[in-house]
Design a protein around this motif. Structure first.
Motif, PDB file in Angstrom:
ATOM      1  N   ASN A 269       0.847  -1.193   0.000  1.00 14.88           N
ATOM      2  CA  ASN A 269       0.000   0.000   0.000  1.00 14.88           C
ATOM      3  C   ASN A 269       0.882   1.242   0.000  1.00 14.88           C
ATOM      4  O   ASN A 269       1.235   1.758   1.064  1.00 14.88           O
ATOM      5  N   PRO A 270       1.248   1.741  -1.159  1.00 10.26           N
ATOM      6  CA  PRO A 270       2.163   2.894  -1.241  1.00 10.26           C
ATOM      7  C   PRO A 270       1.649   4.135  -0.508  1.00 10.26           C
ATOM      8  O   PRO A 270       2.438   4.956  -0.059  1.00 10.26           O
ATOM      9  N   SER A 271       0.336   4.269  -0.380  1.00 16.48           N
ATOM     10  CA  SER A 271      -0.219   5.462   0.266  1.00 16.48           C
ATOM     11  C   SER A 271       0.159   5.544   1.741  1.00 16.48           C
ATOM     12  O   SER A 271       0.155   6.628   2.338  1.00 16.48           O
ATOM     13  N   LEU A 272       0.505   4.386   2.348  1.00 16.07           N
ATOM     14  CA  LEU A 272       0.893   4.392   3.756  1.00 16.07           C
ATOM     15  C   LEU A 272       2.179   5.180   3.975  1.00 16.07           C
ATOM     16  O   LEU A 272       2.396   5.752   5.047  1.00 16.07           O
ATOM     17  N   LEU A 273       3.033   5.210   2.956  1.00 16.74           N
ATOM     18  CA  LEU A 273       4.300   5.930   3.091  1.00 16.74           C
ATOM     19  C   LEU A 273       4.085   7.433   3.227  1.00 16.74           C
ATOM     20  O   LEU A 273       4.956   8.140   3.735  1.00 16.74           O
ATOM     21  N   ASN A 274       2.913   7.915   2.777  1.00 14.41           N
ATOM     22  CA  ASN A 274       2.624   9.340   2.920  1.00 14.41           C
ATOM     23  C   ASN A 274       2.512   9.747   4.383  1.00 14.41           C
ATOM     24  O   ASN A 274       2.658  10.929   4.715  1.00 14.41           O
ATOM     25  N   TRP A 275       2.252   8.774   5.248  1.00 11.31           N
ATOM     26  CA  TRP A 275       2.133   9.053   6.677  1.00 11.31           C
ATOM     27  C   TRP A 275       3.465   8.884   7.400  1.00 11.31           C
ATOM     28  O   TRP A 275       3.553   9.104   8.605  1.00 11.31           O
ATOM     29  N   LEU A 276       4.496   8.501   6.657  1.00 16.51           N
ATOM     30  CA  LEU A 276       5.792   8.223   7.282  1.00 16.51           C
ATOM     31  C   LEU A 276       6.887   9.175   6.833  1.00 16.51           C
ATOM     32  O   LEU A 276       7.973   9.172   7.413  1.00 16.51           O
ATOM     33  N   SER A 277       6.631  10.002   5.834  1.00 14.91           N
ATOM     34  CA  SER A 277       7.682  10.820   5.232  1.00 14.91           C
ATOM     35  C   SER A 277       8.171  11.912   6.183  1.00 14.91           C
ATOM     36  O   SER A 277       7.498  12.288   7.151  1.00 14.91           O
TER      37      SER A 277
ATOM     38  N   ILE B  35       4.861  13.852  15.151  1.00 16.73           N
ATOM     39  CA  ILE B  35       6.290  13.760  15.452  1.00 16.73           C
ATOM     40  C   ILE B  35       6.884  12.405  15.080  1.00 16.73           C
ATOM     41  O   ILE B  35       8.113  12.268  15.023  1.00 16.73           O
ATOM     42  N   TRP B  36       6.040  11.391  14.858  1.00 17.95           N
ATOM     43  CA  TRP B  36       6.583  10.089  14.477  1.00 17.95           C
ATOM     44  C   TRP B  36       7.350  10.153  13.154  1.00 17.95           C
ATOM     45  O   TRP B  36       8.199   9.319  12.884  1.00 17.95           O
ATOM     46  N   ARG B  37       7.071  11.160  12.356  1.00 18.67           N
ATOM     47  CA  ARG B  37       7.744  11.295  11.070  1.00 18.67           C
ATOM     48  C   ARG B  37       9.246  11.550  11.226  1.00 18.67           C
ATOM     49  O   ARG B  37      10.010  11.331  10.288  1.00 18.67           O
ATOM     50  N   LEU B  38       9.666  12.039  12.392  1.00 16.61           N
ATOM     51  CA  LEU B  38      11.088  12.247  12.645  1.00 16.61           C
ATOM     52  C   LEU B  38      11.858  10.936  12.608  1.00 16.61           C
ATOM     53  O   LEU B  38      13.076  10.920  12.423  1.00 16.61           O
ATOM     54  N   VAL B  39      11.159   9.826  12.809  1.00 17.92           N
ATOM     55  CA  VAL B  39      11.781   8.502  12.861  1.00 17.92           C
ATOM     56  C   VAL B  39      11.362   7.632  11.679  1.00 17.92           C
ATOM     57  O   VAL B  39      12.194   6.968  11.063  1.00 17.92           O
ATOM     58  N   THR B  40      10.076   7.655  11.364  1.00 17.33           N
ATOM     59  CA  THR B  40       9.543   6.690  10.397  1.00 17.33           C
ATOM     60  C   THR B  40      10.042   6.906   8.971  1.00 17.33           C
ATOM     61  O   THR B  40       9.951   5.993   8.140  1.00 17.33           O
ATOM     62  N   TRP B  41      10.598   8.081   8.662  1.00 20.34           N
ATOM     63  CA  TRP B  41      11.056   8.320   7.294  1.00 20.34           C
ATOM     64  C   TRP B  41      12.237   7.425   6.920  1.00 20.34           C
ATOM     65  O   TRP B  41      12.508   7.221   5.732  1.00 20.34           O
ATOM     66  N   VAL B  42      12.944   6.876   7.934  1.00 11.90           N
ATOM     67  CA  VAL B  42      14.074   5.997   7.620  1.00 11.90           C
ATOM     68  C   VAL B  42      13.603   4.664   7.045  1.00 11.90           C
ATOM     69  O   VAL B  42      14.430   3.854   6.593  1.00 11.90           O
ATOM     70  N   LEU B  43      12.288   4.413   7.049  1.00 11.26           N
ATOM     71  CA  LEU B  43      11.764   3.206   6.419  1.00 11.26           C
ATOM     72  C   LEU B  43      11.813   3.298   4.898  1.00 11.26           C
ATOM     73  O   LEU B  43      11.781   2.277   4.215  1.00 11.26           O
TER      74      LEU B  43
END
Length: 285
Positions: A37-45, A56-64
């Motif tokens: 589901n590529p759209s999930l990455l929009n919540w991690l960038s 604030i989770w985006r400070l970490v999750t973008w390394v995925l």
């Protein structure tokens, strides 16, 4: 860098062993998300606009985000046969703490770069799409190339190319990209590149920190150490005679009973190497 050596003596216990494995796991998860589901990455960038709104989770999750979203086969080859051996070997070469600091400083500089770009563009533009882990992975490759410039790899599994020439090639490509962005008026795209590679610029060009790990330099220091030692070789276990000693890292069977040692037939002289440096050292002529 002397202050990093001081940090290592004081905080060395905080180094993360096998950090490369954890990074690869993140890449695999991110790659799987791009398929499922590529759209999930929009919540991690890494999106400063949303981070400032509480995500604030985006400070970490973008390394995925994986460095590349090419086909599964090429992704597996890049991760298992390129990034993994380079990352693990670099960790053994410079030490767990320095390797951890190197990777996390690259992540930190990228985050700072994202916020700088966000505010430079007026604070009303989404910039997360231009920040990824590609250049952080590239900084790891460049650091490895500086440690082992004369090591050869098989390009496309066929053509032998020395690491230093591959590093030069990638640097030229990156410089060309930056020039193209500037000439096209998209100067802001240079910030993600510089931010992600700033750890390499600081660690190497700022202090030549990696030069001490060059196999030639390590061999020179070991030769001097052996010349100054009394007859008989001693291991780190304290005074006991040892049968084997690596000419690069100086480890003996007392350091790790599972280590294997071999003499190199291509070196002029009796030079013995451990399993980690048998195929990566520079031959003594």
């Amino acid at each position: 860098m002397k202050f990093i050596d001081k940090w290592e003596r004081k905080y060395g216990r905080f180094g993360i062993p096998n950090l490369t494995v954890y990074i690869i796991v993140c890449y695999v998860i991110g790659y799987a998300l791009t398929i499922i589901n590529p759209s999930l990455l929009n919540w991690l960038s890494l999106e400063p606009a949303y981070i400032l709104r509480g995500q604030i989770w985006r400070l970490v999750t973008w390394v995925l985000y994986p460095p590349s979203t090419a086909g599964v086969l090429w992704f597996a080859i890049a991760v298992l046969f390129f990034y993994y051996p380079i990352g693990t070997s670099l960790e053994r070469t410079i030490g767990t703490f320095k390797y951890t600091l190197y990777i996390f400083s690259g992540i930190l500089f990228t985050i700072i770069g994202a916020f700088i770009l966000y505010f430079l563009l007026g604070g009303n533009v989404l910039v997360g799409s231009v920040f990824s882990t590609y250049y952080i992975s590239l900084s790891t490759f460049l650091a490895y190339a500086m440690c082992y410039p004369d090591m050869s790899v098989l390009l496309m599994f066929i053509i032998p190319v020395k690491m230093k020439w591959m590093a030069v090639f990638y640097v030229v490509i990156v410089a060309y990209e930056m020039i193209q962005y500037i000439m096209a008026g998209a100067w802001y795209l240079v910030i993600p590149i510089v931010a992600s590679l700033l750890n390499f610029i600081i660690f190497y060009f700022g202090s030549k920190d990696f030069s001490r790990y060059n196999p030639k330099e390590v061999h020179r220091r070991n030769e001097f150490r052996r010349a100054m030692e009394p007859r008989g070789r001693t291991g780190s276990g304290g005074g006991a005679l040892t049968k084997h000693k690596c000419a690069i890292c100086g480890r003996t069977e007392l350091d790790d009973p599972n280590l294997e040692f071999r003499f190199c037939s291509r070196c002029n002289g009796n030079y013995e190497y451990c399993q980690d440096h048998l195929f990566t050292h520079t031959h003594v002529k």
